[in-house]
Scaffold this motif. Structure first.
Motif, PDB file in Angstrom:
ATOM      1  N   GLY A  12      35.693  53.846  37.094  1.00 51.96           N
ATOM      2  CA  GLY A  12      35.605  55.075  36.481  1.00 51.96           C
ATOM      3  C   GLY A  12      36.699  56.246  36.832  1.00 51.96           C
ATOM      4  O   GLY A  12      37.422  56.830  36.116  1.00 51.96           O
ATOM      5  N   LEU A  13      36.816  56.480  38.255  1.00 49.35           N
ATOM      6  CA  LEU A  13      38.065  57.290  38.718  1.00 49.35           C
ATOM      7  C   LEU A  13      39.311  56.941  38.261  1.00 49.35           C
ATOM      8  O   LEU A  13      40.271  57.807  38.071  1.00 49.35           O
ATOM      9  CB  LEU A  13      37.823  57.588  40.232  1.00 49.35           C
ATOM     10  N   PHE A  14      39.614  55.429  38.318  1.00 48.15           N
ATOM     11  CA  PHE A  14      40.899  55.008  38.014  1.00 48.15           C
ATOM     12  C   PHE A  14      41.084  55.328  36.654  1.00 48.15           C
ATOM     13  O   PHE A  14      42.360  55.543  36.102  1.00 48.15           O
ATOM     14  CB  PHE A  14      40.909  53.540  38.464  1.00 48.15           C
ATOM     15  N   ILE A  15      40.023  54.922  35.863  1.00 52.09           N
ATOM     16  CA  ILE A  15      40.328  55.227  34.342  1.00 52.09           C
ATOM     17  C   ILE A  15      40.711  56.971  34.069  1.00 52.09           C
ATOM     18  O   ILE A  15      41.663  57.131  33.362  1.00 52.09           O
ATOM     19  CB  ILE A  15      39.143  54.715  33.510  1.00 52.09           C
ATOM     20  N   ALA A  16      39.751  57.739  34.551  1.00 50.14           N
ATOM     21  CA  ALA A  16      40.118  59.151  34.571  1.00 50.14           C
ATOM     22  C   ALA A  16      41.583  59.489  34.978  1.00 50.14           C
ATOM     23  O   ALA A  16      42.124  60.106  34.280  1.00 50.14           O
ATOM     24  CB  ALA A  16      39.150  59.803  35.224  1.00 50.14           C
ATOM     25  N   PHE A  17      41.999  58.801  36.084  1.00 50.45           N
ATOM     26  CA  PHE A  17      43.484  59.125  36.667  1.00 50.45           C
ATOM     27  C   PHE A  17      44.260  58.738  35.558  1.00 50.45           C
ATOM     28  O   PHE A  17      45.362  59.271  35.251  1.00 50.45           O
ATOM     29  CB  PHE A  17      43.382  58.418  38.084  1.00 50.45           C
ATOM     30  N   ASN A  18      44.155  57.463  34.908  1.00 56.77           N
ATOM     31  CA  ASN A  18      44.969  56.882  34.054  1.00 56.77           C
ATOM     32  C   ASN A  18      45.176  57.789  32.862  1.00 56.77           C
ATOM     33  O   ASN A  18      46.329  58.208  32.201  1.00 56.77           O
ATOM     34  CB  ASN A  18      44.708  55.459  33.579  1.00 56.77           C
ATOM     35  N   TYR A  33      44.529  61.149  32.670  1.00 54.76           N
ATOM     36  CA  TYR A  33      45.075  62.194  32.841  1.00 54.76           C
ATOM     37  C   TYR A  33      46.726  61.968  33.185  1.00 54.76           C
ATOM     38  O   TYR A  33      47.350  62.802  32.713  1.00 54.76           O
ATOM     39  CB  TYR A  33      44.595  63.003  33.898  1.00 54.76           C
ATOM     40  N   TYR A  34      46.978  60.986  33.809  1.00 58.04           N
ATOM     41  CA  TYR A  34      48.353  60.644  34.137  1.00 58.04           C
ATOM     42  C   TYR A  34      49.186  60.620  32.874  1.00 58.04           C
ATOM     43  O   TYR A  34      50.235  61.009  32.741  1.00 58.04           O
ATOM     44  CB  TYR A  34      48.603  59.409  35.121  1.00 58.04           C
ATOM     45  N   TRP A  35      48.685  59.421  31.933  1.00 55.35           N
ATOM     46  CA  TRP A  35      49.694  59.194  30.853  1.00 55.35           C
ATOM     47  C   TRP A  35      49.508  60.047  29.734  1.00 55.35           C
ATOM     48  O   TRP A  35      50.597  60.414  29.044  1.00 55.35           O
ATOM     49  CB  TRP A  35      48.879  57.633  30.352  1.00 55.35           C
ATOM     50  N   ASN A  36      48.640  61.101  29.686  1.00 58.23           N
ATOM     51  CA  ASN A  36      48.204  61.862  28.941  1.00 58.23           C
ATOM     52  C   ASN A  36      49.462  63.071  29.257  1.00 58.23           C
ATOM     53  O   ASN A  36      50.295  63.478  28.481  1.00 58.23           O
ATOM     54  CB  ASN A  36      47.175  62.838  28.933  1.00 58.23           C
ATOM     55  N   THR A  37      49.532  63.302  30.578  1.00 59.67           N
ATOM     56  CA  THR A  37      50.770  64.284  30.882  1.00 59.67           C
ATOM     57  C   THR A  37      51.798  63.853  31.078  1.00 59.67           C
ATOM     58  O   THR A  37      52.773  64.399  30.366  1.00 59.67           O
ATOM     59  CB  THR A  37      50.211  64.658  32.600  1.00 59.67           C
ATOM     60  N   TYR A  38      52.105  62.411  31.414  1.00 63.28           N
ATOM     61  CA  TYR A  38      53.404  61.882  31.228  1.00 63.28           C
ATOM     62  C   TYR A  38      53.903  61.860  29.946  1.00 63.28           C
ATOM     63  O   TYR A  38      55.297  62.212  29.586  1.00 63.28           O
ATOM     64  CB  TYR A  38      53.741  60.648  31.986  1.00 63.28           C
ATOM     65  N   LEU A  39      53.175  61.340  28.933  1.00 60.59           N
ATOM     66  CA  LEU A  39      53.661  61.169  27.534  1.00 60.59           C
ATOM     67  C   LEU A  39      53.916  62.427  26.774  1.00 60.59           C
ATOM     68  O   LEU A  39      54.534  62.461  26.168  1.00 60.59           O
ATOM     69  CB  LEU A  39      52.785  60.270  26.885  1.00 60.59           C
ATOM     70  N   LYS A  40      53.047  63.462  27.204  1.00 62.04           N
ATOM     71  CA  LYS A  40      53.308  64.954  26.673  1.00 62.04           C
ATOM     72  C   LYS A  40      54.815  65.559  26.749  1.00 62.04           C
ATOM     73  O   LYS A  40      55.625  65.954  26.178  1.00 62.04           O
ATOM     74  CB  LYS A  40      52.540  65.778  27.029  1.00 62.04           C
ATOM     75  N   GLN A  41      55.061  65.137  28.275  1.00 59.67           N
ATOM     76  CA  GLN A  41      56.433  65.581  28.766  1.00 59.67           C
ATOM     77  C   GLN A  41      57.560  64.720  28.369  1.00 59.67           C
ATOM     78  O   GLN A  41      58.628  65.254  27.757  1.00 59.67           O
ATOM     79  CB  GLN A  41      56.527  65.408  30.201  1.00 59.67           C
ATOM     80  N   LEU A  42      57.330  63.525  28.016  1.00 60.62           N
ATOM     81  CA  LEU A  42      58.369  62.643  27.567  1.00 60.62           C
ATOM     82  C   LEU A  42      58.621  62.924  26.037  1.00 60.62           C
ATOM     83  O   LEU A  42      59.548  63.086  25.448  1.00 60.62           O
ATOM     84  CB  LEU A  42      57.841  61.246  27.806  1.00 60.62           C
ATOM     85  N   LEU A  43      57.426  63.184  25.143  1.00 55.42           N
ATOM     86  CA  LEU A  43      57.720  63.550  23.849  1.00 55.42           C
ATOM     87  C   LEU A  43      58.174  64.903  23.739  1.00 55.42           C
ATOM     88  O   LEU A  43      59.033  65.053  22.776  1.00 55.42           O
ATOM     89  CB  LEU A  43      56.281  63.251  23.010  1.00 55.42           C
ATOM     90  N   ALA A  44      57.743  65.810  24.505  1.00 55.54           N
ATOM     91  CA  ALA A  44      58.469  67.088  24.332  1.00 55.54           C
ATOM     92  C   ALA A  44      59.965  67.139  24.548  1.00 55.54           C
ATOM     93  O   ALA A  44      60.607  67.665  23.836  1.00 55.54           O
ATOM     94  CB  ALA A  44      57.795  68.099  25.129  1.00 55.54           C
ATOM     95  N   LEU A  45      60.221  66.296  25.456  1.00 58.71           N
ATOM     96  CA  LEU A  45      61.810  66.172  26.068  1.00 58.71           C
ATOM     97  C   LEU A  45      62.580  65.284  24.737  1.00 58.71           C
ATOM     98  O   LEU A  45      63.455  65.986  24.358  1.00 58.71           O
ATOM     99  CB  LEU A  45      61.966  65.398  27.130  1.00 58.71           C
TER     100      LEU A  45
END
Length: 157
Positions: free
Chosen positions: A115-121, A123-135
């Motif tokens: 559950g923690l690993f899914i939550a980390f995933n 959060y991580y991919w949401n943050t990373y992909l937002k930055q990548l798409l914004a760029l």
């Protein structure tokens, strides 16, 4: 309690560290932390923490198992004629924590860690992909208010 989990956990930890080292060699050296560093640290932490929880629950289980098997006290009866005899009656006391509680720690960890690993995933991919798409969108969009972006076509030819 499955002992092969230790071998699988250690193999996973060694594999992750090998992959991390090879990835670091192929990337340019920078002073800041990279997204790959965060990802690999989180993966290694989850594997190491699961090994620690397993070691704790296994040790707890073995201690409680040993406490249940050994007698807690032996009564000694002393009579008025100064003769003493050892009573053959042994008293078994139930330990404060039973083996089932140690096993429940392990079973709870089997649910909490994924559950923690899914939550980390998430959060991580949401943050990373937002930055990548914004760029990537900032490079593709036309300039705003006459200020050219890095990839906008020149105003005059």
């Amino acid at each position: 309690m499955a002992a092969p989990r230790v071998a699988l956990g250690l193999t996973s930890l060694l594999t992750l560290s090998t992959q991390f080292n090879s990835a670091q060699q192929n990337l340019p050296a920078v002073a800041t932390i990279k997204a790959l560093d965060i990802w690999m640290f989180a993966c290694m932490f989850m594997v190491f923490a699961s090994l620690l929880v397993y070691a704790f629950s296994y040790t707890c289980f073995r201690i409680k198992q040993a406490e249940e098997q050994k007698p807690q006290s032996t009564a000694i009866v002393i009579t008025s004629s100064s003769n003493y005899k050892k009573s053959s009656k042994k008293h078994f006391q139930k330990p404060k924590q039973s083996k089932s509680q140690c096993i429940s720690i392990d079973k709870t960890a089997r649910i909490v860690f994924p559950g923690l690993f899914i939550a980390f995933n998430v959060y991580y991919w949401n943050t990373y992909l937002k930055q990548l798409l914004a760029l990537s969108f900032s490079k593709c969009l036309p300039s705003h208010a006459g200020v050219p972006t890095a990839y906008s076509p020149p105003l005059f030819y």
